[in-house]
Design a protein around this motif. Structure first.
Motif, PDB file in Angstrom:
ATOM      1  N   PHE A 620      11.675   1.046  19.857  1.00 36.44           N
ATOM      2  CA  PHE A 620      13.061   1.168  20.433  1.00 36.44           C
ATOM      3  C   PHE A 620      14.264   1.216  19.381  1.00 36.44           C
ATOM      4  CE2 PHE A 620      17.116  -0.635  22.206  1.00 36.44           C
ATOM      5  CZ  PHE A 620      16.995  -0.086  23.578  1.00 36.44           C
ATOM      6  N   HIS A 621      14.204   0.302  18.352  1.00 41.62           N
ATOM      7  CA  HIS A 621      15.168   0.356  17.326  1.00 41.62           C
ATOM      8  C   HIS A 621      15.173   1.951  16.750  1.00 41.62           C
ATOM      9  CE1 HIS A 621      16.759  -3.990  16.824  1.00 41.62           C
ATOM     10  NE2 HIS A 621      16.044  -3.492  18.100  1.00 41.62           N
ATOM     11  N   ARG A 622      14.187   2.410  16.231  1.00 41.16           N
ATOM     12  CA  ARG A 622      14.155   3.692  15.476  1.00 41.16           C
ATOM     13  C   ARG A 622      14.476   4.781  16.378  1.00 41.16           C
ATOM     14  NH1 ARG A 622      14.164   3.518  10.292  1.00 41.16           N
ATOM     15  NH2 ARG A 622      13.162   5.591  10.255  1.00 41.16           N
ATOM     16  N   LEU A 623      14.087   4.654  17.660  1.00 34.70           N
ATOM     17  CA  LEU A 623      14.383   5.741  18.579  1.00 34.70           C
ATOM     18  C   LEU A 623      15.946   5.827  18.961  1.00 34.70           C
ATOM     19  CD1 LEU A 623      13.788   7.741  20.665  1.00 34.70           C
ATOM     20  CD2 LEU A 623      13.134   6.003  22.356  1.00 34.70           C
ATOM     21  N   ILE A 624      16.408   4.678  19.339  1.00 31.47           N
ATOM     22  CA  ILE A 624      17.891   4.760  19.629  1.00 31.47           C
ATOM     23  C   ILE A 624      18.698   4.978  18.242  1.00 31.47           C
ATOM     24  CG2 ILE A 624      19.965   3.225  20.332  1.00 31.47           C
ATOM     25  CD1 ILE A 624      17.921   4.060  22.593  1.00 31.47           C
ATOM     26  N   ALA A 625      18.444   4.555  17.024  1.00 31.56           N
ATOM     27  CA  ALA A 625      19.125   5.000  15.843  1.00 31.56           C
ATOM     28  C   ALA A 625      18.684   6.444  15.538  1.00 31.56           C
ATOM     29  CB  ALA A 625      18.399   4.143  14.630  1.00 31.56           C
ATOM     30  N   GLN A 626      17.513   7.048  15.876  1.00 33.17           N
ATOM     31  CA  GLN A 626      17.465   8.381  15.596  1.00 33.17           C
ATOM     32  C   GLN A 626      18.215   9.386  16.715  1.00 33.17           C
ATOM     33  OE1 GLN A 626      13.529   9.943  16.908  1.00 33.17           O
ATOM     34  NE2 GLN A 626      13.665  11.476  15.578  1.00 33.17           N
ATOM     35  N   LEU A 627      18.425   9.019  17.836  1.00 29.45           N
ATOM     36  CA  LEU A 627      19.359   9.608  18.698  1.00 29.45           C
ATOM     37  C   LEU A 627      20.693   9.436  18.333  1.00 29.45           C
ATOM     38  CD1 LEU A 627      17.802   8.421  22.278  1.00 29.45           C
ATOM     39  CD2 LEU A 627      17.551  10.893  20.910  1.00 29.45           C
ATOM     40  N   MET A 628      21.271   8.362  17.878  1.00 27.43           N
ATOM     41  CA  MET A 628      22.453   8.108  17.350  1.00 27.43           C
ATOM     42  C   MET A 628      23.044   8.936  16.178  1.00 27.43           C
ATOM     43  SD  MET A 628      22.785   4.046  17.647  1.00 27.43           S
ATOM     44  CE  MET A 628      24.334   3.955  17.089  1.00 27.43           C
ATOM     45  N   ALA A 629      21.945   9.256  15.341  1.00 23.05           N
ATOM     46  CA  ALA A 629      22.361   9.813  14.254  1.00 23.05           C
ATOM     47  C   ALA A 629      22.288  11.452  14.500  1.00 23.05           C
ATOM     48  CB  ALA A 629      20.941   9.831  12.962  1.00 23.05           C
ATOM     49  N   ARG A 630      21.472  11.855  15.487  1.00 27.08           N
ATOM     50  CA  ARG A 630      21.471  13.227  15.849  1.00 27.08           C
ATOM     51  C   ARG A 630      22.594  13.709  16.449  1.00 27.08           C
ATOM     52  NH1 ARG A 630      16.047  14.261  19.314  1.00 27.08           N
ATOM     53  NH2 ARG A 630      17.223  16.171  19.596  1.00 27.08           N
ATOM     54  N   LYS A 631      23.395  12.677  17.190  1.00 30.19           N
ATOM     55  CA  LYS A 631      24.725  13.023  17.913  1.00 30.19           C
ATOM     56  C   LYS A 631      25.865  12.419  17.028  1.00 30.19           C
ATOM     57  CE  LYS A 631      23.966  10.553  21.857  1.00 30.19           C
ATOM     58  NZ  LYS A 631      24.128  10.025  23.228  1.00 30.19           N
ATOM     59  N   GLY A 632      25.854  12.192  15.844  1.00 30.10           N
ATOM     60  CA  GLY A 632      26.753  12.196  14.866  1.00 30.10           C
ATOM     61  C   GLY A 632      27.345  10.505  14.662  1.00 30.10           C
ATOM     62  N   TYR A 633      26.966   9.651  15.796  1.00 29.23           N
ATOM     63  CA  TYR A 633      27.466   8.355  15.724  1.00 29.23           C
ATOM     64  C   TYR A 633      27.110   7.541  14.504  1.00 29.23           C
ATOM     65  CZ  TYR A 633      27.790   9.361  20.852  1.00 29.23           C
ATOM     66  OH  TYR A 633      28.081   9.629  21.924  1.00 29.23           O
ATOM     67  N   ILE A 634      26.021   7.809  13.842  1.00 27.45           N
ATOM     68  CA  ILE A 634      25.630   7.226  12.361  1.00 27.45           C
ATOM     69  C   ILE A 634      25.059   8.443  11.517  1.00 27.45           C
ATOM     70  CG2 ILE A 634      25.039   4.885  13.531  1.00 27.45           C
ATOM     71  CD1 ILE A 634      22.132   5.710  13.319  1.00 27.45           C
ATOM     72  N   SER A 635      25.239   8.214  10.344  1.00 25.70           N
ATOM     73  CA  SER A 635      24.628   8.993   9.318  1.00 25.70           C
ATOM     74  C   SER A 635      23.111   9.047   9.280  1.00 25.70           C
ATOM     75  CB  SER A 635      25.310   8.769   7.978  1.00 25.70           C
ATOM     76  OG  SER A 635      24.881   7.485   7.394  1.00 25.70           O
ATOM     77  N   GLN A 636      22.757  10.155   8.723  1.00 28.43           N
ATOM     78  CA  GLN A 636      21.181  10.288   8.496  1.00 28.43           C
ATOM     79  C   GLN A 636      20.689   9.225   7.640  1.00 28.43           C
ATOM     80  OE1 GLN A 636      19.372  12.125  10.256  1.00 28.43           O
ATOM     81  NE2 GLN A 636      17.450  11.756   9.172  1.00 28.43           N
ATOM     82  N   ALA A 637      21.557   8.771   6.605  1.00 26.39           N
ATOM     83  CA  ALA A 637      21.141   7.653   5.650  1.00 26.39           C
ATOM     84  C   ALA A 637      21.075   6.356   6.335  1.00 26.39           C
ATOM     85  CB  ALA A 637      22.361   7.719   4.517  1.00 26.39           C
ATOM     86  N   GLU A 638      22.216   5.984   7.203  1.00 28.76           N
ATOM     87  CA  GLU A 638      22.204   4.829   7.868  1.00 28.76           C
ATOM     88  C   GLU A 638      20.768   4.800   8.706  1.00 28.76           C
ATOM     89  OE1 GLU A 638      26.394   3.316   8.933  1.00 28.76           O
ATOM     90  OE2 GLU A 638      25.871   5.356   9.578  1.00 28.76           O
ATOM     91  N   TYR A 639      20.525   5.895   9.306  1.00 25.76           N
ATOM     92  CA  TYR A 639      19.148   5.969  10.195  1.00 25.76           C
ATOM     93  C   TYR A 639      17.738   5.553   9.266  1.00 25.76           C
ATOM     94  CZ  TYR A 639      15.140   7.897  12.160  1.00 25.76           C
ATOM     95  OH  TYR A 639      13.676   8.200  12.825  1.00 25.76           O
ATOM     96  N   GLU A 640      17.788   6.353   8.259  1.00 27.16           N
ATOM     97  CA  GLU A 640      16.615   6.243   7.289  1.00 27.16           C
ATOM     98  C   GLU A 640      16.561   4.834   6.646  1.00 27.16           C
ATOM     99  OE1 GLU A 640      17.054   9.454   4.653  1.00 27.16           O
ATOM    100  OE2 GLU A 640      16.425  11.002   6.025  1.00 27.16           O
ATOM    101  N   GLY A 641      17.931   4.075   6.300  1.00 22.50           N
ATOM    102  CA  GLY A 641      17.746   2.825   5.797  1.00 22.50           C
ATOM    103  C   GLY A 641      17.382   1.724   6.611  1.00 22.50           C
ATOM    104  N   LEU A 642      17.235   1.944   7.843  1.00 20.44           N
ATOM    105  CA  LEU A 642      17.156   0.980   8.867  1.00 20.44           C
ATOM    106  C   LEU A 642      15.874   0.314   8.776  1.00 20.44           C
ATOM    107  CD1 LEU A 642      18.434  -0.199  11.798  1.00 20.44           C
ATOM    108  CD2 LEU A 642      17.032   1.508  12.756  1.00 20.44           C
ATOM    109  N   GLY A 643      15.948  -1.092   8.861  1.00 23.19           N
ATOM    110  CA  GLY A 643      14.662  -1.768   8.425  1.00 23.19           C
ATOM    111  C   GLY A 643      13.890  -2.128   9.839  1.00 23.19           C
ATOM    112  N   TYR A 644      13.142  -2.954   9.902  1.00 27.52           N
ATOM    113  CA  TYR A 644      12.131  -3.591  10.787  1.00 27.52           C
ATOM    114  C   TYR A 644      12.425  -4.937  11.193  1.00 27.52           C
ATOM    115  CZ  TYR A 644       9.564   0.877  10.969  1.00 27.52           C
ATOM    116  OH  TYR A 644       9.450   2.185  11.252  1.00 27.52           O
TER     117      TYR A 644
END
Length: 711
Positions: A620-644
């Motif tokens: 769930f965390h990775r999915l929501i973050a991925q969608l946020m990055a695709r819409k420009g809400y967060i950067s790609q780097a923030e998405y890739e640096g997201l931990g578990y």
């Protein structure tokens, strides 16, 4: 005139009188003889047709053509007496009597008793229905022809209505292991087609006393009848109360049948049905009475082979509001019914298998105040007293084919023309714009806590003081188009219907943030049909009359929703889980808070006993973050640096315990209680759907114009 002539005339008159006397005596004797013959014929015909013994008491003429029979009994073979009558009076046509084909009319029955009994193995009335029950020859592969069946029922009923009848002191009792009924009828009469009567019915301990008035034309298959409660009491339907746990009552019901037309095995009937103070009460419908003060339908109905339709020309009236429905229901032949996982049908005998439903319901353009006054009492209690200007028009379109469930089409819309609210009802919807007192309830309706929503409350957090990460995470998971839609997500709602039909349960919701806000602020927590309808109407009013801005609605939403057991508002949530202020939350913490909104009491669901994130939560965390990055809400780097992991400030308060083996940081997933989302569905769905409702998320695109921006 001489004496001889007078004598001759006297003799002649005397002879005529004597002859008339003899003729009359012969006529009376012959009439009585023919009457006895006619009654023997009736007895023989009945006993030949049914396994019964019919006993007719002494019969005689009380005037020229009126027959009185003292005592009638009907006893089924081997059973208790079914019918007893103390006296029957009837007129008989002398012409038909002498022709040995007697025709009776003007039937009067006094002190009759019908006693029907049923046990686990037998009853004393089944023979009658076995003989009279209409049978319809049908092609079993095509399904029952309901048109032919109803036509036979109507013709049987109308053809057996006597031209003149008067029933006095009529008692009917029915006893069975399941039901007990007693019907007492002081009088019921049919005179020149006019119906009048009174009846007291005690059915399964539900007692009604009501009157009947109307007119019937058996030859034209026409009926106009009114049933109304007496002694100032309503008529309560007994069967639905015991069978379905619902109370249905009315003060007056008027029903008419004006025409029937059988054409090519399809029956079309026309008529009307009206009710005054029609009331329905069922716990799944509402927690109180739902009342329709004045409602009715002018109907055009068609029935055929496994088919029924409400045709064009039908009009439904609620007070001053009119609807024009066109609805058809068809059941495909058994061999044409599709069974698959795609429609959730496992057997061709299931109720939904092969079902096709089409509906087009539109209202007339209605003045705003007529619209609000037409709302059923008790269904929209929050809006009672609401007034407005302009007009409103409602329309519903639906097309369901269970063989192709994914092709479901559904839309429901309310359109305003020069519409505005001039007065709020019981609830002032504009209170969203000012500080107000909010009471949180649990699912049982018990109050949990009451607090101010606004600056007077030190725990209130303005919209611009909430971390953008949290705003975006909630929007992505709950309602991606909140800042652009008018309160509803059509595609999400349709997909919810499809999944709920497939799983035969309410497995998927389609609530927007607007709907969740209205539910929490203005409505009870009870899950009823009327509450959901009321919720939709209030959302429409708020969104379409701009009672509050989207930013203010989101602000209130963040400050009142539950984030855990007795944790309400974003400030309490940020402090309880992370000992932070809402504007200090990072991406991982925001994703966690967004994930628990649908199930706040299960805030530990995505973690094991050691506080380690399960696979489903990581997904769930990775999915929501991925969608946020695709819409420009967060950067790609923030998405890739997201931990578990999520670092809670007080793990022990969450119920987590230290892991003895410190070398292991991640455990295998246990998703038995947390159903993983379908990634393909989420990323490939429509453009107005969220994630926490288990619906497809918004596909790409820039942030909405009114969406929150980063600080």
């Amino acid at each position: 005139m001489n004496p001889a002539t007078k004598k001759k005339i006297g003799i002649g008159v005397g002879a005529v009188v004597a002859l008339l006397g003899i003729a009359l005596a012969v006529f009376l004797l012959k009439r009585q003889e023919l009457l006895q013959y006619a009654l023997r014929e009736v007895k023989a015909k009945v006993e030949k047709k049914y396994p019964v013994t019919l006993t007719l008491g002494p019969a005689r003429f009380t005037d020229l053509n009126t027959v009185r029979i003292d005592g009638v009994t009907l006893v089924p073979t081997g059973q208790d007496t079914l019918l007893q009558a103390r006296r029957i009076n009837a007129s008989i046509s002398l012409k038909t009597l002498f022709a040995r084909r007697p025709v009776f009319s003007d039937l009067q029955i006094d002190s009759a008793r019908v006693t029907a009994q049923k046990t686990a193995t037998t009853n004393n009335y089944a023979f009658f229905f076995a003989k009279k029950k209409p049978t319809v020859k049908r092609d079993t592969t095509q399904g029952a022809n309901y048109g032919l069946l109803l036509n036979q029922l109507l013709e049987t009923a109308f053809d057996n209505v006597p031209g003149e009848a008067d029933f006095r002191s009529f008692l009917v009792t029915y006893r069975s292991p399941e039901h007990n009924a007693t019907l007492t009828m002081p009088r019921f009469a049919i005179e020149d087609g006019d119906l009048t009567g009174q009846l007291t019915a005690d059915i399964d301990s539900v007692v009604n006393t009501f009157g009947l008035q109307g007119h019937i034309e058996p030859g034209d298959y026409a009926l106009d009848a009114k049933v109304y409660g007496l002694e100032g009491r309503p008529v309560v339907l007994p069967y639905v109360q015991r069978r379905y746990g619902a109370r249905v009552q009315f003060d007056t019901v008027r029903v008419s049948l004006s025409d029937k037309d059988l054409d090519d095995d399809q029956l079309t009937v026309r008529g009307t049905a009206w009710a005054r103070n029609f009331v329905v009460n069922h716990p799944k419908l509402a927690d109180h009475d739902v009342r329709f003060p004045r409602s009715g339908i002018d109907y055009v109905l068609t029935l055929g082979k496994a088919y029924g339709a409400v045709e064009k020309g039908t009009k439904v009236t609620l007070n001053q509001m009119e609807f024009f429905p066109e609805v058809s229901v068809r059941k495909l032949p058994r061999q044409q019914r599709v069974m698959s996982e795609a429609n959730g049908v496992e057997s061709p005998d299931e109720m939904l298998a092969g079902l096709q439903v089409k509906a087009n319901i539109v209202s007339g353009e209605t003045k705003a105040n007529d619209f609000f006054s037409a709302l059923p009492q008790g269904m929209f209690s929050t809006l009672e007293g609401t007034q407005g200007e302009g007009t409103l028009t409602y329309r519903l379109l639906a097309d369901l084919d269970m063989n192709q469930l994914d092709s479901l089409k559904f839309s429901s819309s309310l359109t305003g023309k020069n519409f505005r609210l001039t007065r709020f009802g019981r609830e002032d919807l504009s209170k969203l714009n000012t500080p107000f007192e909010y009471t949180a309830y649990n699912d049982k309706g018990d109050s949990i806590k009451t607090f101010q929503v606004g600056p007077p409350n030190p725990k209130f957090v303005p919209f611009d003081q909430v971390a953008p990460y949290l705003k975006y995470a909630i929007l992505t998971a709950e309602d991606p188009r909140f800042f652009t839609h008018k309160g509803f997500m059509a595609k999400a709602f349709v997909k919810s219907i499809i999944q709920n039909i497939k799983e035969k349960r309410f497995a998927r919701g389609g609530s927007t943030i607007s709907m969740q806000l209205v539910k929490n602020v203005f409505l009870t927590r009870q899950k009823t049909v009327t509450r959901k309808i009321e919720e939709a109407l209030i959302v429409w009013l708020i969104e379409n009359t701009r009672v509050a801005t989207k930013e203010r609605m989101m602000e209130v939403y963040l400050n009142i929703i539950e984030w855990g057991p007795k944790i309400y508002g974003v400030k309490e949530a940020a402090q309880f889980y992370f000992s932070k202020e809402p504007n200090e939350l990072n991406l991982s913490e925001s994703l966690y808070l967004a994930s628990i909104i649908p199930r706040p009491k299960r805030y530990r669901l995505g973690f094991n006993n050691y506080g380690e994130m399960r696979r489903s939560a990581r997904y769930f965390h990775r999915l929501i973050a991925q969608l946020m990055a695709r819409k420009g809400y967060i950067s790609q780097a923030e998405y890739e640096g997201l931990g578990y992991s999520v670092n809670f400030s007080n793990p022990s308060r969450m119920g987590f315990v230290p892991r003895p083996d410190t070398t292991r940081t991640v455990v295998a997933a246990d998703s038995a209680q947390y159903q993983p989302l379908n990634l393909i569905d989420l990323l490939g769905g429509g453009a107005d759907e969220g994630v926490n409702t288990n619906t497809p998320a918004e596909e790409g695109g820039a942030a909405p114009a009114q969406a929150p921006t980063k600080n």
